[in-house]
Scaffold this motif. Structure first.
Motif, PDB file in Angstrom:
ATOM      1  N   LEU A  79       0.847  -1.218   0.034  1.00 53.36           N
ATOM      2  CA  LEU A  79      -0.100  -0.256  -0.157  1.00 53.36           C
ATOM      3  C   LEU A  79       0.846   1.358   0.013  1.00 53.36           C
ATOM      4  O   LEU A  79       1.471   1.519   1.134  1.00 53.36           O
ATOM      5  CB  LEU A  79      -0.893   0.107   1.123  1.00 53.36           C
ATOM      6  CG  LEU A  79      -1.717  -1.329   1.465  1.00 53.36           C
ATOM      7  CD1 LEU A  79      -2.419  -1.130   2.852  1.00 53.36           C
ATOM      8  CD2 LEU A  79      -2.470  -1.861   0.223  1.00 53.36           C
ATOM      9  N   MET A  80       0.952   1.957  -1.094  1.00 48.65           N
ATOM     10  CA  MET A  80       1.848   2.943  -1.256  1.00 48.65           C
ATOM     11  C   MET A  80       1.240   4.269  -0.916  1.00 48.65           C
ATOM     12  O   MET A  80       0.082   4.545  -1.495  1.00 48.65           O
ATOM     13  CB  MET A  80       2.450   2.922  -2.762  1.00 48.65           C
ATOM     14  CG  MET A  80       3.318   1.929  -2.756  1.00 48.65           C
ATOM     15  SD  MET A  80       3.731   1.408  -4.608  1.00 48.65           S
ATOM     16  CE  MET A  80       2.786   0.212  -4.947  1.00 48.65           C
ATOM     17  N   GLY A  81       1.916   5.325  -0.604  1.00 47.78           N
ATOM     18  CA  GLY A  81       1.287   6.520  -0.382  1.00 47.78           C
ATOM     19  C   GLY A  81       2.169   7.416   0.673  1.00 47.78           C
ATOM     20  O   GLY A  81       3.315   6.852   0.726  1.00 47.78           O
ATOM     21  N   ARG A  82       1.576   8.518   1.229  1.00 52.83           N
ATOM     22  CA  ARG A  82       2.640   9.415   1.957  1.00 52.83           C
ATOM     23  C   ARG A  82       1.834   9.610   3.338  1.00 52.83           C
ATOM     24  O   ARG A  82       0.688   9.650   3.299  1.00 52.83           O
ATOM     25  CB  ARG A  82       2.646  10.710   1.351  1.00 52.83           C
ATOM     26  CG  ARG A  82       3.512  11.812   1.908  1.00 52.83           C
ATOM     27  CD  ARG A  82       3.701  13.054   1.315  1.00 52.83           C
ATOM     28  NE  ARG A  82       2.562  13.986   1.825  1.00 52.83           N
ATOM     29  CZ  ARG A  82       2.391  15.132   1.714  1.00 52.83           C
ATOM     30  NH1 ARG A  82       3.389  15.709   1.273  1.00 52.83           N
ATOM     31  NH2 ARG A  82       1.362  15.804   1.976  1.00 52.83           N
ATOM     32  N   VAL A  83       2.712   9.638   4.247  1.00 48.85           N
ATOM     33  CA  VAL A  83       2.307   9.749   5.686  1.00 48.85           C
ATOM     34  C   VAL A  83       1.850  11.302   5.920  1.00 48.85           C
ATOM     35  O   VAL A  83       2.557  12.253   5.797  1.00 48.85           O
ATOM     36  CB  VAL A  83       3.405   9.590   6.722  1.00 48.85           C
ATOM     37  CG1 VAL A  83       2.769   9.771   8.189  1.00 48.85           C
ATOM     38  CG2 VAL A  83       3.766   8.127   6.629  1.00 48.85           C
ATOM     39  N   GLU A  84       0.402  11.589   6.019  1.00 43.71           N
ATOM     40  CA  GLU A  84      -0.153  12.931   6.073  1.00 43.71           C
ATOM     41  C   GLU A  84       0.208  13.357   7.544  1.00 43.71           C
ATOM     42  O   GLU A  84       0.489  14.809   7.761  1.00 43.71           O
ATOM     43  CB  GLU A  84      -1.667  12.587   5.906  1.00 43.71           C
ATOM     44  CG  GLU A  84      -2.017  12.493   4.555  1.00 43.71           C
ATOM     45  CD  GLU A  84      -1.842  13.724   3.573  1.00 43.71           C
ATOM     46  OE1 GLU A  84      -1.773  13.456   2.275  1.00 43.71           O
ATOM     47  OE2 GLU A  84      -1.834  14.856   4.171  1.00 43.71           O
ATOM     48  N   SER A  85       0.208  12.631   8.509  1.00 38.67           N
ATOM     49  CA  SER A  85       0.509  13.105   9.820  1.00 38.67           C
ATOM     50  C   SER A  85       0.694  12.027  10.813  1.00 38.67           C
ATOM     51  O   SER A  85       0.517  10.661  10.478  1.00 38.67           O
ATOM     52  CB  SER A  85      -0.755  13.813  10.438  1.00 38.67           C
ATOM     53  OG  SER A  85      -1.760  13.240  10.392  1.00 38.67           O
ATOM     54  N   GLY A  86       1.422  12.259  11.919  1.00 40.40           N
ATOM     55  CA  GLY A  86       1.615  11.407  12.917  1.00 40.40           C
ATOM     56  C   GLY A  86       2.823  10.432  12.597  1.00 40.40           C
ATOM     57  O   GLY A  86       3.497  10.658  11.652  1.00 40.40           O
ATOM     58  N   THR A  87       2.777   9.202  13.082  1.00 43.19           N
ATOM     59  CA  THR A  87       3.922   8.331  12.755  1.00 43.19           C
ATOM     60  C   THR A  87       3.288   6.723  12.550  1.00 43.19           C
ATOM     61  O   THR A  87       2.294   6.431  13.089  1.00 43.19           O
ATOM     62  CB  THR A  87       4.872   8.046  13.765  1.00 43.19           C
ATOM     63  OG1 THR A  87       4.295   7.814  15.087  1.00 43.19           O
ATOM     64  CG2 THR A  87       5.505   9.554  14.066  1.00 43.19           C
ATOM     65  N   VAL A  88       4.186   6.186  11.838  1.00 40.74           N
ATOM     66  CA  VAL A  88       3.727   4.725  11.930  1.00 40.74           C
ATOM     67  C   VAL A  88       4.937   3.520  11.841  1.00 40.74           C
ATOM     68  O   VAL A  88       5.830   4.107  11.488  1.00 40.74           O
ATOM     69  CB  VAL A  88       3.223   4.494  10.315  1.00 40.74           C
ATOM     70  CG1 VAL A  88       3.965   4.665   9.321  1.00 40.74           C
ATOM     71  CG2 VAL A  88       2.324   2.850  10.310  1.00 40.74           C
ATOM     72  N   VAL A 123       2.775  -2.784   4.372  1.00 40.37           N
ATOM     73  CA  VAL A 123       2.330  -4.202   4.147  1.00 40.37           C
ATOM     74  C   VAL A 123       1.736  -4.550   5.351  1.00 40.37           C
ATOM     75  O   VAL A 123       2.155  -4.377   6.559  1.00 40.37           O
ATOM     76  CB  VAL A 123       3.565  -5.128   4.031  1.00 40.37           C
ATOM     77  CG1 VAL A 123       2.991  -6.522   3.803  1.00 40.37           C
ATOM     78  CG2 VAL A 123       4.212  -4.785   2.686  1.00 40.37           C
ATOM     79  N   LEU A 124       0.269  -4.854   5.477  1.00 38.46           N
ATOM     80  CA  LEU A 124      -0.292  -5.190   6.394  1.00 38.46           C
ATOM     81  C   LEU A 124      -0.480  -6.803   6.989  1.00 38.46           C
ATOM     82  O   LEU A 124       0.294  -7.713   6.111  1.00 38.46           O
ATOM     83  CB  LEU A 124      -1.883  -4.765   6.224  1.00 38.46           C
ATOM     84  CG  LEU A 124      -2.256  -3.674   5.838  1.00 38.46           C
ATOM     85  CD1 LEU A 124      -3.605  -3.253   5.650  1.00 38.46           C
ATOM     86  CD2 LEU A 124      -1.684  -2.413   7.137  1.00 38.46           C
ATOM     87  N   ASP A 125      -0.730  -7.129   7.902  1.00 40.48           N
ATOM     88  CA  ASP A 125      -0.492  -8.525   8.430  1.00 40.48           C
ATOM     89  C   ASP A 125      -1.722  -9.523   7.737  1.00 40.48           C
ATOM     90  O   ASP A 125      -1.950 -10.560   8.184  1.00 40.48           O
ATOM     91  CB  ASP A 125      -0.686  -8.615  10.061  1.00 40.48           C
ATOM     92  CG  ASP A 125      -1.910  -8.360  10.775  1.00 40.48           C
ATOM     93  OD1 ASP A 125      -2.775  -7.618  10.016  1.00 40.48           O
ATOM     94  OD2 ASP A 125      -2.216  -8.456  11.831  1.00 40.48           O
ATOM     95  N   ARG A 126      -2.840  -8.746   7.316  1.00 37.32           N
ATOM     96  CA  ARG A 126      -3.784  -9.675   6.610  1.00 37.32           C
ATOM     97  C   ARG A 126      -4.109  -9.110   5.342  1.00 37.32           C
ATOM     98  O   ARG A 126      -4.092  -7.860   5.130  1.00 37.32           O
ATOM     99  CB  ARG A 126      -4.904  -9.601   7.556  1.00 37.32           C
ATOM    100  CG  ARG A 126      -5.726  -8.507   8.025  1.00 37.32           C
ATOM    101  CD  ARG A 126      -6.346  -8.473   9.070  1.00 37.32           C
ATOM    102  NE  ARG A 126      -5.583  -8.788  10.322  1.00 37.32           N
ATOM    103  CZ  ARG A 126      -6.027  -8.737  11.618  1.00 37.32           C
ATOM    104  NH1 ARG A 126      -7.335  -8.626  11.825  1.00 37.32           N
ATOM    105  NH2 ARG A 126      -4.999  -8.712  12.472  1.00 37.32           N
ATOM    106  N   GLU A 127      -4.745  -9.827   4.336  1.00 36.90           N
ATOM    107  CA  GLU A 127      -5.373  -9.495   3.135  1.00 36.90           C
ATOM    108  C   GLU A 127      -6.763  -8.798   3.590  1.00 36.90           C
ATOM    109  O   GLU A 127      -7.871  -9.466   3.906  1.00 36.90           O
ATOM    110  CB  GLU A 127      -5.459 -10.667   2.186  1.00 36.90           C
ATOM    111  CG  GLU A 127      -4.171 -10.915   1.659  1.00 36.90           C
ATOM    112  CD  GLU A 127      -3.350  -9.936   0.728  1.00 36.90           C
ATOM    113  OE1 GLU A 127      -4.040  -9.024   0.255  1.00 36.90           O
ATOM    114  OE2 GLU A 127      -2.409  -9.828   0.978  1.00 36.90           O
ATOM    115  N   LEU A 128      -7.015  -7.680   3.011  1.00 41.14           N
ATOM    116  CA  LEU A 128      -8.232  -6.858   3.230  1.00 41.14           C
ATOM    117  C   LEU A 128      -8.364  -6.162   1.668  1.00 41.14           C
ATOM    118  O   LEU A 128      -7.453  -6.007   0.973  1.00 41.14           O
ATOM    119  CB  LEU A 128      -7.928  -5.637   4.080  1.00 41.14           C
ATOM    120  CG  LEU A 128      -8.128  -6.316   5.720  1.00 41.14           C
ATOM    121  CD1 LEU A 128      -7.720  -4.929   6.606  1.00 41.14           C
ATOM    122  CD2 LEU A 128      -9.269  -6.961   5.870  1.00 41.14           C
ATOM    123  N   ASP A 129      -9.721  -5.745   1.375  1.00 38.70           N
ATOM    124  CA  ASP A 129      -9.846  -5.020   0.126  1.00 38.70           C
ATOM    125  C   ASP A 129      -9.569  -3.659   0.362  1.00 38.70           C
ATOM    126  O   ASP A 129     -10.356  -2.907   1.087  1.00 38.70           O
ATOM    127  CB  ASP A 129     -11.530  -5.133  -0.189  1.00 38.70           C
ATOM    128  CG  ASP A 129     -11.778  -4.495  -1.346  1.00 38.70           C
ATOM    129  OD1 ASP A 129     -10.692  -4.249  -2.330  1.00 38.70           O
ATOM    130  OD2 ASP A 129     -12.952  -4.408  -1.553  1.00 38.70           O
TER     131      ASP A 129
END
Length: 443
Positions: free
Chosen positions: A257-266, A305-311
């Motif tokens: 899942l590609m993108g930019r962190v708008e705010s906060g941290t991950v 990358v998440l720990d499960r497949e979601l739509d």
């Protein structure tokens, strides 16, 4: 009018990271208030102009019969481009001073370019607004103040320019500063400072030359340096708009899942919710440009990358469950109408918020901003170009958002005419609105 041959290219620092150690500010002012000269002076005195550019500037000034260098030529190139229909977008100028880098959003002063001014304000930490010392605050000055405030600008530096034409008079400055203070009071602005300036003489833009010894306040550059926009909102919750979804690089790895962190941290292991649907997952991996990273923060372009497949698809919003966004089909908002065609109340438009696009209707225009009194007034006829109004919006499907006052990235949107594909308005979410039975998209 400046000819294309006289357009002076500016030095640009392509290494600038626009999200860190950078102050973004916009400039605005009525026509002929001296905005171009002030920007030119600021760039010159902070060393943002190459020597060959200075030679070209001197040559262009001589051709125009100027006895001294005309610094307005540094930015007049954009005006020439606008007049030729090449571009009507905001021009961005860059310079460094001290330990900070600056990005100037150079917005045009004409009323017909209000949409550009709104574009500049939507990303600005501060506004430098010019007032001609010989004319004072005009209706367009008030419009720029009001629009910048609506778009979340919190700091205003007012350059009372052309003090040389007012004999560097303290009384003239005090009168203009009082007009500005009255305007700021009407708009509820807290952080406003007025500076007596002569952009032509280079007085109080970036330096003091002694023409106004009675003034002991900051120069325009000093006032910019004192700002600390990072303290304005404090820590913000994690928000991440998905821009692109990629296939797994290895079997069982999960989609990227590609993108930019708008705010906060991950960070890996962090629980997140994915909208629409508020589905829960944990972040398995955060990928930067060179591979996995331990943490990413606002402004970083990363792959999750998440720990499960979601739509999950482009337009999905990933957020922290501790501070979730509002999800609703109805919201109140401030709308700046740009299009030459008036608003069609109740008609469907495409609303784009972040990377998500949904259909939306303006259910009701509640009030219109009176540019003379700067107060909400009666609605009257349909919204016309450059009108600013408070409206109620209905979305075709639940939309995740935040009030603009809390979060610019998830609280601002544009409206697009689906037939012409023109951007017809920019908006800021004020708050969620009650979802009543009557608010039915099919009604």
């Amino acid at each position: 009018m400046t000819t294309p041959a006289e357009i002076i290219p500016l030095k640009r620092d392509i290494t600038l990271n626009p999200e860190r150690g950078v102050l973004r500010f916009m400039t605005a002012g009525d026509v002929d208030d001296g905005k171009s000269t002030l920007i030119g002076r600021l760039l010159l005195e902070t060393g943002a102009i190459y020597s060959d550019q200075m030679v070209a500037l001197e040559r262009a000034s001589r051709r125009r019969g100027e006895a001294a260098i005309d610094l307005s030529l540094l930015t007049d190139g954009l005006e020439a481009e606008r007049e030729q229909g090449i571009t009507i977008d905001v021009a961005y100028r860059y310079f460094s001073h001290g330990e900070r880098k600056y990005i100037i959003a150079d917005a045009p002063g004409h009323e017909e370019y209000t949409r550009n001014m709104a574009t500049a304000a939507s990303r600005a930490d501060a506004a430098v607004i010019l007032v001609d010392a010989t004319k004072g605050v005009t209706r367009q000055t008030a419009r720029h103040f009001a629009l910048a405030r609506l778009l979340g600008v919190r700091h205003f530096i007012v350059a009372v320019n052309k003090m040389d034409l007012a004999a560097f008079s303290r009384l003239a400055f005090v009168e203009r500063a009082r007009e500005v203070a009255a305007l700021a009071g009407k708009l509820g602005l807290v952080d406003t400072v007025s500076v007596p300036v002569s952009a032509t003489a280079g007085e109080h833009v970036a330096a003091r030359r002694g023409a106004m010894p009675w003034y002991e306040g900051p120069t325009v550059l000093d006032a910019l340096e004192r700002l600390d926009p990072a303290r304005d909102l404090g820590p913000q919750p994690f928000r991440f708009f998905v821009q692109l979804v990629g296939r797994p690089l290895q079997p069982g790895q999960g989609r990227r899942l590609m993108g930019r962190v708008e705010s906060g941290t991950v960070a890996p292991g962090m629980e997140v919710w994915i909208y629409p649907g508020a589905r829960s997952a944990r972040v398995r991996t955060v990928l930067g440009l060179d591979g996995p990273v331990e943490r990413a923060q606002a402004g970083d372009a990363v792959t999750l990358v998440l720990d499960r497949e979601l739509d999950v698809s482009r337009g999905s919003l990933i957020a922290s469950p501790a501070s979730p966004p509002t999800v609703n089909t109805v919201a109140q908002a401030t709308l700046c109408w740009f299009d030459r065609e008036p608003l069609r109340e109740g008609a469907p438009y495409a609303l784009k918020l972040g990377t998500r696009t949904v259909k939306a209707r303006v259910l009701e225009v509640e009030s219109r901003l009176d540019m003379d009194t700067l107060a909400d007034g009666p609605v009257g006829e349909a919204l016309q170009a450059n009108d600013i109004a408070r409206v109620t919006l209905l979305f075709q499907e639940p939309l995740a958002f935040d009030p603009y006052a809390i979060h610019r990235g998830t609280g601002s949107f544009i409206l697009i005419d689906e037939w012409s594909a023109r951007t017809v308005a920019a908006g800021m979410v004020l708050d969620s609105a009650p979802t009543l039975g009557a608010h039915d998209w099919a009604a």
